[in-house]
Write a protein that holds these residues in place. Structure first.
Motif, mmCIF file in Angstrom:
data_model
loop_
_atom_site.group_PDB
_atom_site.id
_atom_site.type_symbol
_atom_site.label_atom_id
_atom_site.label_comp_id
_atom_site.label_asym_id
_atom_site.label_seq_id
_atom_site.Cartn_x
_atom_site.Cartn_y
_atom_site.Cartn_z
ATOM 1 N N ASP A 99 0.881 -1.171 0.000
ATOM 2 C CA ASP A 99 0.000 0.000 0.000
ATOM 3 C C ASP A 99 0.919 1.221 0.000
ATOM 4 O O ASP A 99 1.594 1.474 0.994
ATOM 5 N N ASN B 259 0.678 4.559 0.168
ATOM 6 C CA ASN B 259 0.388 5.389 1.336
ATOM 7 C C ASN B 259 1.558 6.257 1.809
ATOM 8 O O ASN B 259 1.873 6.292 2.992
ATOM 9 N N SER C 179 -4.435 4.200 -3.258
ATOM 10 C CA SER C 179 -5.630 5.042 -3.355
ATOM 11 C C SER C 179 -5.663 5.585 -4.784
ATOM 12 O O SER C 179 -4.641 5.559 -5.475
HETATM 13 MG MG MG Z 1 -4.172 4.942 2.098
#
Ligand code: MG
Ligand code: ATP
Length: 317
Positions: free
Chosen positions: A165, A167, A195
């Motif tokens: 991820d 992030n 995302s």
């Molecule tokens: Mg995130």
């Protein structure tokens, strides 16, 4: 069944109690709450009944105890959490603006979490690990990047898989060595969980479609894009699957992405199809935003199934 493991920051979060409250004057705060993206992730994995473990560092203080006790209670193997005598547990203070945006004051780079080194990653601690999850937020020093690379090589060496991820804070990407390190991780990644705005972060292509193709060509098998209230999208070499977000009241968005990723990875490991794993993950993310506190929204499978059932019955009535 082999363990899912992760590694990185373990913190407490202390939150402003009112929307619009600032840290420029005294106000009522609530907390401490157990937190840290990898800690939230692994707590959610354990709550689904999947074997789970985390490597990390806390200080010899009650913030550390709070986290270890909480993770243990939920079924996480905490034996690789190191309690450091000379450091304090990391913390984050958060305020919520009127528009819902969050402002943080972090004390992580000075905390026990920053003391993580490759020496904390051992063959013994990763013996039963079949899947390792990398959180981009954890990569804030080159020592930690080296520790992460070591963990990835051990897991891959024993036939395991990797999820990632990204992030990551944008400032980190401006450091050329950091971008290189992230590309290294990407090359070992089996499941990528960005995302929406992060899909193009590590690709050359400027748009999502181009970036997805590029990432799949790199050898990533599954890409799941998180789209907040709008749900999520799955891509592999042959398929694209879109799932709408479940309509819920958002109380606190912190932790949704971590609970989503954990549920996707754990249910895939249990043998669910990508479509079903996506539905469960989407529900786990929706449950996470419904609770105040970063780790308070982790959910058991029955809660996920109940939420899905209540939405299915709403659609048919
Ligand atoms: Mg995130
Ligand atoms: P973070 O800001 O913590 O990094 P993220 O960007 O990784 O979060 P989000 O896209 O915000 O992750 O949330 C993950 C998933 O949780 C979404 O893909 C969706 O399935 C679910 N989700 C998030 N917010 C909502 C919401 N308001 N309503 C319903 N579902 C939501």
């Amino acid at each position: 069944m082999k363990k899912i493991m992760t590694m990185g920051e373990i913190l407490v979060e202390i939150m402003a109690s009112q929307r619009g409250q600032t840290f420029r004057e005294p106000g009522t705060l609530v907390g401490p709450y157990a937190s840290g993206a990898p800690a939230i992730f692994i707590d959610q994995v354990a709550r689904l009944g999947h074997p789970a473990g985390i490597i990390g560092c806390v200080g010899d203080d009650d913030f550390g105890v709070l986290n270890i006790e909480r993770l243990k209670r939920d079924g996480v193997d905490t034996r690789s959490i190191h309690v450091l005598k000379q450091a304090v547990t990391g913390s984050a203070f958060v305020t919520y603006r009127k528009d819902g945006e969050r402002d943080f004051i972090f004390n992580i780079s000075n905390s026990a979490s920053a003391q993580l080194t490759p020496a904390h990653v051992t063959e013994a601690s990763m013996k039963d690990c079949g899947h390792f999850h990398v959180m981009g937020s954890s990569l804030f020093s080159f020592r930690i990047v080296d520790a992460m690379k070591k963990a990835i090589e051990i897991v891959k060496g024993q036939g395991g898989t990797i999820s990632f991820d990204p992030n990551i804070r944008k400032e980190m990407l401006r450091i050329p060595e950091m971008r290189e390190a992230l590309r290294f991780i990407l090359e070992y990644t089996d499941v990528f969980l960005p995302s929406g705005n992060e899909v193009t972060l590590l690709a050359n292509a400027a748009d999502e479609q181009g970036a997805v193709k590029e990432l799949l060509d790199l050898g990533i098998r599954e890409i799941v894009v998180k789209r907040g209230a709008h749900g999520c999208t799955y891509f592999d070499a042959q398929h694209r699957v879109d799932v709408d977000g479940l309509s819920v009241d958002e109380v606190d968005p912190t932790g949704a992405g971590d609970c989503f990723g954990a549920t996707y990875v754990a249910t895939r490991s249990f043998g669910e199809s990508p479509e079903d794993a996506l539905r469960y993950a989407n529900a786990a993310g929706a449950l996470a935003v419904g609770k105040k506190g970063p780790m308070e929204g982790t959910a058991a499978m029955v809660e996920i199934q109940q939420l899905l059932a209540s939405h299915a019955s709403r659609e048919t009535t």
